[in-house]
Design a protein around this motif. Structure first.
Motif: not given
Length: 301
Positions: A184-190
């Motif tokens: 989820e964090d990586m999706g936001k960062e993406y």
């Protein structure tokens, strides 16, 4: 027992074959042993017939020693007993014992060695039996110990395997939850990086457009200067070529003028010479005319 180097001892084993069954020699020995070869040729025939490698040693005249892997035999010939007296006395002085002593010594050695070998065989059999019993008992104990230890190891392995499976399942759940959070964090960062990339792409595009516009203007200016430079070079080259051609034409005109002037001068001189000649001819003609007129006048009178 007298230490004679010619006496055979059964403990001598050059081929390391171990103990062999002793061959009993009949007593008393005849002068010539039946069935034994009396010379080297017969010994070699016996060796070839038995297919065993034998070695024949001539110890003394009438005394042959034949040995192979299976047995050792001694051949006593007539030469040993029918020699001359002085040879017998010399031989007896050197050896210092008779044929009977040799045979008795051999029989004594054979009996002693036979007793020793039999005792060694009995000791070996008893020791072998004792060791066999001990080995059987030891094998049974080790087999039982191995089975017990194997059973205990299987139980411990099963418990350890179950424990590891449970711990792996718990760790897998924790890792799965942690991986979901990271995803989820990586999706936001993406998403954030994607927006930043679009902004950066637009700024780069504008910057590149400005650079290309400036570069195009510079290229056009450079192209114009280069074109003017090329035209100027062509102008200089054409001017220089024209000057060279003009000089060449002037040179040719001067050369042709010089040639014409020389030709004119030469023709002028020729004409002057011709004129002088014509004047001389006219004077001569005048003189001739005057003479003719004077002659005519004279004739008329």
């Amino acid at each position: 027992m007298y230490p004679n180097p010619l006496i055979y001892c059964t403990c001598w084993d050059p081929w390391n074959l171990g103990p062999r069954k002793l061959i009993k020699t009949p007593h008393p020995l005849p002068k010539t042993l039946p069935g034994k070869p009396r010379d080297k040729a017969q010994a070699e025939k016996l060796e070839e017939g038995g297919k065993l490698p034998s070695e024949v040693i001539d110890v003394s005249p009438g005394y042959k020693l034949i040995r192979n892997r299976e047995q050792i035999s001694v051949t006593l010939g007539d030469e040993m007993f029918n020699r001359k007296k002085h040879l017998e006395s010399d031989f007896l002085n050197k050896v210092k014992f008779s044929r009977t002593d040799i045979i008795s010594d051999l029989e004594e050695q054979i009996s002693e060695l036979t007793a020793i070998i039999e005792q060694m065989n009995r000791d070996h059999q008893s020791a072998q039996k004792l060791l066999s019993n001990k080995m059987d008992l030891r094998c049974a104990e080790m087999k039982q110990k191995f089975e017990n230890e194997n059973r205990d190891l299987k139980k411990a392995h099963k418990l350890e395997l179950e424990k590891l499976e449970n711990s792996y399942k718990d760790a897998l759940k924790v890792e799965k939850a942690s991986a979901q959070e990271k995803l989820e964090d990586m999706g936001k960062e993406y998403k954030y990086l994607k927006n930043m990339f679009h902004m950066y792409q637009d700024s780069i595009y504008e910057e590149m457009e400005d650079k290309w516009t400036k570069r195009k203007a510079e290229w056009e200016k450079d192209e114009k200067l280069e074109r003017e430079k090329i035209l100027l070079q062509q102008k200089h080259r054409i001017t220089k070529k024209f000057e060279l051609e003009s000089e060449e034409e002037k040179r040719k005109i001067n050369e042709s003028f010089s040639a014409v002037f020389e030709n004119f001068t030469r023709e002028k001189e020729e004409l002057i010479n011709q004129h002088d000649e014509d004047l001389l001819q006219m004077q001569e003609l005048r003189k001739s005319k005057e003479v003719i007129i004077s002659v005519k006048l004279l004739s008329c009178k």
